[in-house]
Structure formats: C-alpha cells, structure tokens
Design an enzyme around this catalytic site. Structure first.
Site, PDB file in Angstrom:
ATOM      1  N   CYS A 116       6.312 -10.410  10.566  1.00 51.53           N
ATOM      2  CA  CYS A 116       5.654  -9.462   9.646  1.00 51.53           C
ATOM      3  C   CYS A 116       6.634  -8.507   8.968  1.00 51.53           C
ATOM      4  O   CYS A 116       6.282  -7.848   7.992  1.00 51.53           O
ATOM      5  CB  CYS A 116       4.579  -8.663  10.379  1.00 51.53           C
ATOM      6  SG  CYS A 116       3.241  -9.689  10.992  1.00 51.53           S
ATOM      7  N   HIS A 259       2.906  -1.999   6.686  1.00 50.96           N
ATOM      8  CA  HIS A 259       2.404  -3.342   7.002  1.00 50.96           C
ATOM      9  C   HIS A 259       0.924  -3.244   7.388  1.00 50.96           C
ATOM     10  O   HIS A 259       0.550  -2.460   8.245  1.00 50.96           O
ATOM     11  CB  HIS A 259       3.234  -3.934   8.140  1.00 50.96           C
ATOM     12  CG  HIS A 259       2.668  -5.205   8.681  1.00 50.96           C
ATOM     13  ND1 HIS A 259       2.237  -6.216   7.855  1.00 50.96           N
ATOM     14  CD2 HIS A 259       2.446  -5.631   9.947  1.00 50.96           C
ATOM     15  CE1 HIS A 259       1.782  -7.201   8.603  1.00 50.96           C
ATOM     16  NE2 HIS A 259       1.889  -6.871   9.875  1.00 50.96           N
ATOM     17  N   ASN A 289      -4.387  -9.238   7.909  1.00 50.44           N
ATOM     18  CA  ASN A 289      -2.940  -9.148   8.118  1.00 50.44           C
ATOM     19  C   ASN A 289      -2.301 -10.403   7.525  1.00 50.44           C
ATOM     20  O   ASN A 289      -2.470 -11.493   8.065  1.00 50.44           O
ATOM     21  CB  ASN A 289      -2.659  -9.043   9.626  1.00 50.44           C
ATOM     22  CG  ASN A 289      -1.173  -8.959   9.958  1.00 50.44           C
ATOM     23  OD1 ASN A 289      -0.327  -9.271   9.122  1.00 50.44           O
ATOM     24  ND2 ASN A 289      -0.867  -8.546  11.166  1.00 50.44           N
TER      25      ASN A 289
END
Ligand code: ACO
Length: 338
Positions: A116, A259, A289
């Site tokens: 990520c 994020h 996500n």
C-alpha cells in the site's frame, strides 16, 4: 542546472463493476452496518474476469498523460514506474507492457513492490531520477486488482479491498518553488513484521511447485488489529518527520492525503498529527482500500471535486505490507484531473 520534479498530470480509473456492501452481505456473513461503521466503506469496484492490473494501469496512465497535455508516443516520458501488489504475472514486471501498450516506445519501465506504500515509493524513485538528471518526465502509476488475491473464505479482507488505478506525470522544472514540486519524501520499513500483511505462498520461500504447497497460500492475509495500530503510528511519525525536515508547521497543511485503508485510521492519523479531521481527504466510502492506487485515486477525486486550491499544501502519507511506509509533500499545481 538543477532540476526539480513537479506534478503536471493526474488521472485515475476504476473498473466499471461497482460492488456494494449489500451485495457482499449476500456472499459473506457480514452486513452493511458492520462494514460502514468499522471501515467507512460503502462500495468498491472490482475488475471483471479477464481484466488485469495492466488494463487499469493503462487507462489511468492514458488519462494522466492527457491531463499533462502529452500525446502518448515515443519520448513522451523517459520512464514508467508502476507500483503494484498484483502484477499481471510474477515475471516479468507489468510496467514494460503498460509502456508498450501506451505507445511510449523503448522507455525505461519497472515495477515497485511496496504494497500500500507503493505509490509513495514510486513517487520518491521517480523524483530522484528527475533530480539526478536521469529523466525529464516520468509516468508514475499505482494500479491494483486485489479482487484477484482475496480469500473468498475471509470476510474481513474481502469487504475492505477494491480495484483501481491512479497515475501522475512528473516533469523536470527549473524552479524549486514552482507549484507541484515534490518538496521532500520520507520512506521507511520494518521487515521483522512482514507476517502482519502477506501472501505466504508462491514465492521462493513457500514454493508453488512443492507437494506441500497450501493452495490457500496464494491469498492475501492481514492481521487487521495489529496493522491498524502500526498504520497510525508509522504514517503519523513519517509525516511529522517530513514536515519537520521541510519546515512546514503542521497547521499549514491544507490537505492530508492519507492511504485510504480505513476511515477510522484517517481520523486517528489526523488527530495524532494535530490536524482538524476536515483536512483529511476521504474517498474510501466509494472505492475501498485500493492499496498502491489509493493515494493518486484520492488525489484525482479531490481535484475533480474542486476541493484543492492552487498552491494549497498537500501531505501524502501511506502505510502497507513489508511493513513499509512513506510520506511526500507538495503544493497543488491547480491542474485538471482526467
Ligand atoms: N463482517 C462482520 N463481522 C466481521 C467482519 C465482517 N466483514 N470481519 C470481522 N468481523 C468480526 C470479527 O470476527 C470479530 O468478531 P468477534 O469479536 O466475535 O471475534 C469482530 O468483527 C471484530 O474483528 P476485528 O478484526 O477486531 O475488527 P476491527 O475493528 O479491528 O476491524 C479491520 C477490522 C477493518 C480489518 C481493521 O482492523 C483495519 O482496518 N485494520 C487496518 C487495515 C489497514 O490499515 N491496512 C493497510 C495496509 S493494507 C496493505 O498494505 C495491503
């Protein structure tokens, strides 16, 4: 003459198939209420069968080039850097295929694997290439198809992740104070905690070729609670260290582009940094996500919504498997996202 890396193009792409919490509740022992209150996610997009990460990356890359007014063609950029956890194949990298199908000629092209945090790592690498004089323009893409690695027996991960791609064009400019210049980056890792986020099988440690290979080992796993705490601490500390280094008081940050892992993480992060929660860019409700695509997709959504004023201060920060984390700071150049 010195060169500074400036953001001159931005684009994003989500696959057409939108998957709502209600739809997931028909397949998993879950509910819209649990997903919304625990994560802030209401829907996400998943790639249809046959649609690979490169397909999403190409769409986003094309849009970023358009936003930068750069017709795709040989010489349009000097490098393509693609951050992904879900490459089309374990070998080769996906970036060369993306460069080729975008018609970018024999440009340098490589993947970045930082889960990520991948987009921030890719941005840092591309910025360094420009600062070093190795490239004038770089296309930086974050693209993921997590729907292809989710364990259909794991309701926790299956409700969180979405597919998508975001891309930026960085270009060398002579003025360090020009809007869009990446003013600094901070990167870090802690490999001793790799077990918190992992696809255990299929690599050289747990080989897919061995008889003992567990077919479930190809799925993504995450220890959510421990990751939550690490995410807030690592992003917070990285962002604070960067602000300190570039001399931005925390209250001068206009937009925290974190994020999009969980809306509760974004709120806790803003609180840890001492920023009002309204300064956190939030689009996780619509996309989930999207891992390495998360930050450029959030940035493109905020730009399209018209919430970013030219010259406003942006603080990007991400956390992911590895463990890895990273932050970047720039002022908004006022461009139109495609
Ligand atoms: N629906 C209903 N119930 C569920 C679901 C679901 N989808 N998933 C878990 N539960 C249950 C659990 O079984 C547990 O039940 P129990 O209390 O009876 O045992 C309960 O809900 C609480 O489970 P937790 O795992 O403790 O839930 P938590 O509040 O921690 O939320 C979550 C889980 C959303 C994963 C959270 O921990 C989180 O967001 N973690 C961070 C993720 C992150 O930051 N990722 C970034 C990096 S990802 C990357 O790098 C690719």
């Amino acid at each position: 003459m010195a060169h500074f890396p400036a953001l001159v193009g931005l684009g994003s792409y989500l696959p057409p198939r939108r998957v709502t919490n209600e739809e997931l509740a028909t397949a998993f022992d879950t509910s819209d209420e649990w997903i919304t209150t625990r994560t802030g996610i209401r829907s996400r997009h998943w790639a249809s069968p046959g649609m690979a990460t490169s397909d999403l990356a190409i769409e986003a890359g094309h849009r970023a080039l358009k936003s930068a007014n750069l017709p795709p063609g040989p010489g349009a950029v000097d490098a393509v850097v693609l951050a992904t956890t879900t490459p089309d194949h374990p070998c080769p990298a996906t970036a060369p295929q993306v460069a080729s199908r975008l018609g970018l000629g024999a440009t340098a092209a490589y993947d970045i694997a930082a889960v990520c945090s991948g987009f921030v790592y890719a941005l840092a690498t591309a910025s360094a290439q420009i600062t070093a004089g190795q490239a004038r323009r770089v296309l930086v893409i974050g693209a993921e198809t997590y729907s292809t690695i989710l364990n259909p027996a794991d309701r926790t991960t299956s409700v969180i992740f979405g597919d998508g791609a975001g891309a930026v064009v960085l270009s060398a400019v002579p003025d360090a104070d020009a809007p869009g210049v990446v003013l600094g980056v901070d990167l870090g890792s802690d490999g001793s905690r790799q077990d918190l986020i992992t696809i255990p099988g299929g690599g050289s440690r747990e080989r897919a070729s061995t008889a003992e290979h567990d077919p479930n080992g190809r799925y993504f796993t995450m220890q959510g609670k421990k990751v939550f705490a690490e995410a807030v601490t690592r992003m917070g500390d990285s962002a604070a260290a960067l602000l300190d280094r570039i001399g931005w008081p925390v209250e001068s940050v206009d937009h925290l582009v974190g994020h999009q892992a969980n809306v509760r993480i974004l709120k806790a992060l803003a609180q840890r940094l001492g920023l009002p929660q309204e300064r956190a860019v939030v689009n996780i409700d619509r996309v989930g996500n999207t891992s390495a695509a998360s930050i450029p997709v959030a940035l493109a959504d905020a730009a399209t919504a018209g919430t970013l004023a030219t010259g406003s201060r942006l603080l990007l920060t991400a956390f992911g498997g590895g463990l890895t984390w990273g932050s970047a700071a720039l002022t908004w150049p006022g461009l139109t996202a495609a």
